[in-house]
Every structure is written in structure tokens, then in C-alpha cells.
Design a protein around this motif. Structure first.
Motif, short mmCIF file in Angstrom:
data_model
loop_
_atom_site.label_atom_id
_atom_site.label_comp_id
_atom_site.label_asym_id
_atom_site.label_seq_id
_atom_site.Cartn_x
_atom_site.Cartn_y
_atom_site.Cartn_z
N GLU A 3 0.87 -1.18 0.00
CA GLU A 3 0.00 0.00 0.00
C GLU A 3 0.90 1.22 0.00
OE1 GLU A 3 -3.50 2.05 2.72
OE2 GLU A 3 -3.00 -0.06 2.98
N ARG A 4 0.61 2.17 -0.84
CA ARG A 4 1.44 3.37 -0.91
C ARG A 4 0.76 4.52 -0.16
NH1 ARG A 4 0.24 4.35 -7.19
NH2 ARG A 4 -1.73 5.39 -6.90
N ASP A 5 1.55 5.55 0.12
CA ASP A 5 1.07 6.75 0.82
C ASP A 5 0.47 6.42 2.19
OD1 ASP A 5 1.87 8.33 -1.34
OD2 ASP A 5 -0.07 8.08 -2.34
N VAL A 6 1.11 5.50 2.91
CA VAL A 6 0.68 5.14 4.26
C VAL A 6 1.32 6.12 5.24
CG1 VAL A 6 0.70 3.33 6.01
CG2 VAL A 6 0.50 2.73 3.60
N PRO A 7 0.55 6.76 6.14
CA PRO A 7 1.12 7.71 7.09
C PRO A 7 2.21 7.07 7.97
CG PRO A 7 -1.25 7.90 7.06
CD PRO A 7 -0.90 6.68 6.24
N ASN A 8 3.29 7.83 8.19
CA ASN A 8 4.43 7.38 8.98
C ASN A 8 4.14 7.59 10.47
OD1 ASN A 8 6.90 6.83 10.10
ND2 ASN A 8 8.03 8.39 8.97
N LEU A 9 4.02 6.52 11.23
CA LEU A 9 3.73 6.62 12.66
C LEU A 9 4.88 7.23 13.45
CD1 LEU A 9 1.92 3.22 13.23
CD2 LEU A 9 0.89 5.49 13.10
N LYS A 10 6.08 7.22 12.90
CA LYS A 10 7.24 7.79 13.60
C LYS A 10 7.31 9.30 13.44
CE LYS A 10 10.21 3.73 13.13
NZ LYS A 10 11.49 3.25 12.56
N PRO A 12 5.47 12.76 13.82
CA PRO A 12 4.28 13.33 14.46
C PRO A 12 3.43 14.18 13.51
CG PRO A 12 6.30 14.11 15.55
CD PRO A 12 6.70 13.17 14.47
N GLU A 13 4.04 14.74 12.49
CA GLU A 13 3.28 15.57 11.54
C GLU A 13 2.35 14.74 10.67
OE1 GLU A 13 5.91 18.08 9.34
OE2 GLU A 13 7.01 18.69 11.13
N ALA A 14 2.55 13.45 10.60
CA ALA A 14 1.72 12.58 9.76
C ALA A 14 0.43 12.16 10.46
CB ALA A 14 2.51 11.34 9.35
N ALA A 15 0.25 12.52 11.73
CA ALA A 15 -0.95 12.12 12.48
C ALA A 15 -2.23 12.62 11.80
CB ALA A 15 -0.88 12.62 13.91
N SER A 28 10.96 4.19 7.61
CA SER A 28 12.36 4.47 7.96
C SER A 28 12.55 5.97 8.13
CB SER A 28 13.28 3.93 6.87
OG SER A 28 12.98 4.55 5.64
N GLY A 29 13.57 6.35 8.87
CA GLY A 29 13.89 7.75 9.05
C GLY A 29 13.44 8.36 10.35
N GLY A 30 12.68 7.63 11.17
CA GLY A 30 12.27 8.15 12.46
C GLY A 30 11.37 9.36 12.35
N ALA A 31 11.43 10.23 13.37
CA ALA A 31 10.56 11.42 13.43
C ALA A 31 10.86 12.40 12.32
CB ALA A 31 10.71 12.09 14.79
N GLU A 32 12.07 12.38 11.79
CA GLU A 32 12.45 13.28 10.70
C GLU A 32 12.21 12.65 9.33
OE1 GLU A 32 13.30 16.40 11.41
OE2 GLU A 32 13.07 15.85 13.52
N GLY A 33 11.67 11.44 9.31
CA GLY A 33 11.45 10.72 8.07
C GLY A 33 10.30 11.30 7.26
N PRO A 34 9.97 10.65 6.17
CA PRO A 34 8.89 11.15 5.30
C PRO A 34 7.54 11.10 5.99
CG PRO A 34 9.50 8.92 4.69
CD PRO A 34 10.49 9.37 5.73
#
Length: 130
Positions: A3-10, A12-15, A28-34
Motif C-alpha cells: 500500500e502506498r502513501d501510508v502515514p508514517n507513525l514515527k 508526528p506531523e503525519a498524524a 524508515s527515518g524516524g521522526a524526521e522521516g517522510p
């Protein structure tokens, strides 16, 4: 599958991108990730059925599943599942199916809210044909 465009749980801006009743992924990338990423997964299953009486059958099921980024089950890990059950036909109207199942996660404890590595399940069902 994936599945593409899945929000990154790491991140916080993706919430704000989370959809109700849908899981995000551990990208990948942690809190600074995509903000989003692609969440792949795959599984394989095997069934073995043996009819030992005219009205009864033994079923063995084995499955392996890899949830790479935890988007499907909430924990990024490999899973296996093994089930043994019996299907018993009572006449031509009722089918009773008791089974025992064991699930296991390999990389992180993924059961009981992340506290256990595996779980046993015992259940039965009855099907009435009409």
C-alpha cells in the motif's frame, strides 16, 4: 502486496493523515522521516486435509506472513500460524469444526498489546445448511 502513501507513525506531523480505522506504518527515518511511505507485506499458506472417515476430515494449516512495516497488524515483524482442526459432518445439515491454533511473532512481541510473543486459540463453530 503493498500500500502506498501510508502515514508514517514515527513522524508526528503525519498524524493528521491517518484515516479512521486504518493503520499507519513504521517508516524508515524516524521522526524526521517522510510523512508517508510504501508498506509492503507478503504471506504464504499451506493446507493439508485428510479424510479419515466418510463424515470427518482432519485439517492442518500453516502460514507465514511478513508485515514489513507493521501496517497490517501494528507491529513490524514476521508471523507464523499453525492450526489443526477437525471437520465433522452430522448428517447432511450440520458441520461442526473444532480447532486449535498457535500464532507466533518473530522479531518483536506482537500479542497482548505487545507483551507476548505468541498466543494459543481454541475455538469451534457449527454450520447449518438449509
Amino acid at each position: 502486496m503493498w500500500e502506498r502513501d501510508v502515514p508514517n507513525l514515527k513522524n508526528p506531523e503525519a498524524a493528521s493523515l491517518l484515516i479512521p480505522n486504518a493503520n499507519g506504518a513504521y517508516c524508515s527515518g524516524g521522526a524526521e522521516g517522510p510523512l508517508t511511505c510504501t508498506a509492503p507485506e507478503y504471506g504464504i499458506v499451506n493446507y493439508l486435509n485428510y479424510q479419515f472417515r466418510p463424515n470427518a476430515m482432519l485439517s492442518i494449516r500453516s502460514e507465514f506472513y511478513d508485515d514489513f512495516k507493521g501496517q497490517r497488524f501494528g507491529f513490524p515483524t514476521d508471523y507464523s500460524e499453525n492450526t489443526i482442526g477437525i471437520t465433522w459432518f452430522v448428517g447432511s445439515v450440520i458441520e461442526i469444526r473444532p480447532e486449535a491454533r498457535f500464532d507466533y511473532s518473530y522479531e518483536v512481541p506482537a500479542f497482548d498489546g505487545g507483551r507476548k510473543w505468541g498466543q494459543f486459540t481454541f475455538d469451534t463453530d457449527a454450520i447449518f445448511f438449509y
